[in-house]
Scaffold this active site. Sequence first.
Site, PDB file in Angstrom:
ATOM      1  N   CYS A  93     -16.585  61.819  42.783  1.00  0.00           N
ATOM      2  CA  CYS A  93     -15.791  62.819  43.500  1.00  0.00           C
ATOM      3  C   CYS A  93     -14.283  62.636  43.290  1.00  0.00           C
ATOM      4  O   CYS A  93     -13.788  62.882  42.190  1.00  0.00           O
ATOM      5  CB  CYS A  93     -16.169  62.790  44.974  1.00  0.00           C
ATOM      6  N   ARG A 126     -14.669  75.590  49.277  1.00  0.00           N
ATOM      7  CA  ARG A 126     -15.298  74.285  49.026  1.00  0.00           C
ATOM      8  C   ARG A 126     -16.720  74.494  48.552  1.00  0.00           C
ATOM      9  O   ARG A 126     -17.435  75.373  49.044  1.00  0.00           O
ATOM     10  CB  ARG A 126     -15.321  73.435  50.297  1.00  0.00           C
ATOM     11  N   HIS A 192     -21.881  62.628  45.875  1.00  0.00           N
ATOM     12  CA  HIS A 192     -21.262  61.493  46.545  1.00  0.00           C
ATOM     13  C   HIS A 192     -22.257  60.644  47.320  1.00  0.00           C
ATOM     14  O   HIS A 192     -23.434  60.937  47.388  1.00  0.00           O
ATOM     15  CB  HIS A 192     -20.151  61.979  47.465  1.00  0.00           C
TER      16      HIS A 192
END
Lengths: 243, 451
Positions: A93, A126, A192
């Site tokens: 990330c 996002r 992640h």
Amino acid sequence: MYLKIGHLYPYTLSLYGDRGNILALKKRCLWRNIQVFVTEMDMGEVRDLSSFDLLFLGGGQDRDQVLAAEDLLSRKGELKEALAEKTVLLAICGGYQILGHSYQTQEETIKGVHLLDIHTRAGSRRLIGNVAITVTCFPEEFPLVGFENHSGRTYLGEGVQPLGQVQVGAGNNGEDGSEGCRQDTIFASYLHGPLLPKNPRFTDYLLEMAVKRRYPKAVLSPLDDSLEAQAQKRAQEVAQAKR
Amino acid sequence: MRLQLAVLSGKLTRFFSRLMRLGEGSTLPGKLARIIHPQILQELAGNRNTLLVTGTNGKTTTSHLLARALETSAYSLVHNSYGANLETGIITSLLTQASIWGEIHCDYNLFEIDEATLPLIIQDLHPHVIILTNLFRDQLDRYGDLEGLIKKMGAALSILPETTTLVVNGDDPLLFSLTQETSLSTLYFGLNKEEEPGYSVTTADIHHCPRCGSRYLYQARYYAHLGLYYCSSCGNQRPKLQVYAEDILLLDGRSQFTLHYPKDVLTVQLPLPGIFNIYNLLAAFSAALLLGFSPEIFNQSLGHLKPVFGRMEECIIFNRPVRIILVKNPTGFNEVLRIVAGDKRKKGILFFLNDKTADGEDVSWIWDVDFSGLTGDESCFVSGLRKEEMALRLKYSDIQSRLFSYRRESFQEVLETAPGEILYILPTYTALLRVRRMIAQLVKKEGSHVS
């Protein structure tokens, strides 16, 4: 046998369960009677990078990411040396983004470390949700699952290959179907947190590369991964059902 | 007329959703009423004295403690006590108290409010007091990131008139940085204690002084990023506390401490476990103090306190004590595990991990939880929609667990057969709702009792 792991910026860059990845690397060595030494290095503490077999760089919040990028830039020579000596680097990330040329937001362009031929632009929305991909950067293909939560759109340059192809989710930029990247011993991904525990095949690829640095003939003994397989299967079902 | 129509439809919806057992009816009525009358929140909340409780953890317990104190003094409240803390839940609580003419005869509005919702409706509520409990990473799949949330909260606080007072956990450097710049009058509460021996931090969401960027240092760390922090380079440090707890004794299921406030000291017996509940008490006490309540009356109101919904509720099932404690983010989970580890009896632990919207679809957070406090003597069981992930998490902390299906029969079997003198049930939010329902059905059938 032993393995040295360097955890870069564990405090400055530590979001989304990055510690799960370190835990997976550690346990999968210990279960095979490979000794592990994990060294945490935060701002101003990064040194002797060539002594590590594997380096881990996690994700962070925007402000912290800028701080870490500046610090890492000052150790770039050392990092390049380590990579030339086959140290494996896994970046997730935010850590992934800072290894590239730049991160461009509406207000400014943040300089990256220029290790990977990639660049990142901030997106308006996002990209959040479960992800399933097929890993394509090893001799054999296999599935990988995780969760993404990023506003950056990352585009790969000539010299890097994707980690894999997106089956469900957005991946690098939500456009070209690629997710993550590989360049020699550098591996990077937007998935992640607990990426490694429920993707043991990927984890063991990384570990084997790292172990071979010190012990070229070493082969990793197989482990009972039935629970890992169950967790992976479940995550895959959830990804398919929800997105 | 529109208001009356909205109130009436809301009330009817609530009546029918309860009748049909569609749930507690704690959000749907509000949703409908808002469609009919978009300004209904502002209209019904009116000019009543409004008290808000927000933050990541402790909202429900803090507002419950404050409600007890207000009710002990014979004040009447509008209170969203079921923890439905989005706009629709707050509207529903107002509808419940309103006459069909839309009139409410209560002295106070007391609302716990989701930290991301606060900025959206703060201008409708004219709050008199806002309690900020703490900020930790929580459900990042919903909030985006903590930094963004803090910015929005800061902007929300900046539009408030000077008549608003903030009650803030001064031990939380994130909240401190949020409130340091505001011109509103602020009361800080916190703890004066030593660091627990051997405490190691696994979750902390702020590491650097926001003023100068240097690393924050701690004279004592209580948990996560809460503690006695200071910046060695610019002198930024924990603010002076007006209300604080000292001489803290943590006991099984309760605690004891001295409570210091301007000009005086009280000894408090708190029938709730853990440090985090001491914070909740301090928050509620500080607000009560601001409202002019006598500290002694507040203390009396603790007498017959019972844990709220899923916050260490205890019941007897199949002749054995069972404790239910909600877990929803790493920091809260860690503190709950500290409580469980502090219970030296032989234990069974049932973990329930779900990944619905209210739980957080991203289950990564359980990897930030520190399970090293468990001794390995516990019998661990896992269930819920993501039980495999939970079992895997435990495996990587060398804890063996048994998976059981997310159904009543299997749950019952585990309740009956799990070894241990006491069982701890640790569910995420939507699993808690189901666990309570399953237990209620069992109790009906088996004649066990829930106390």
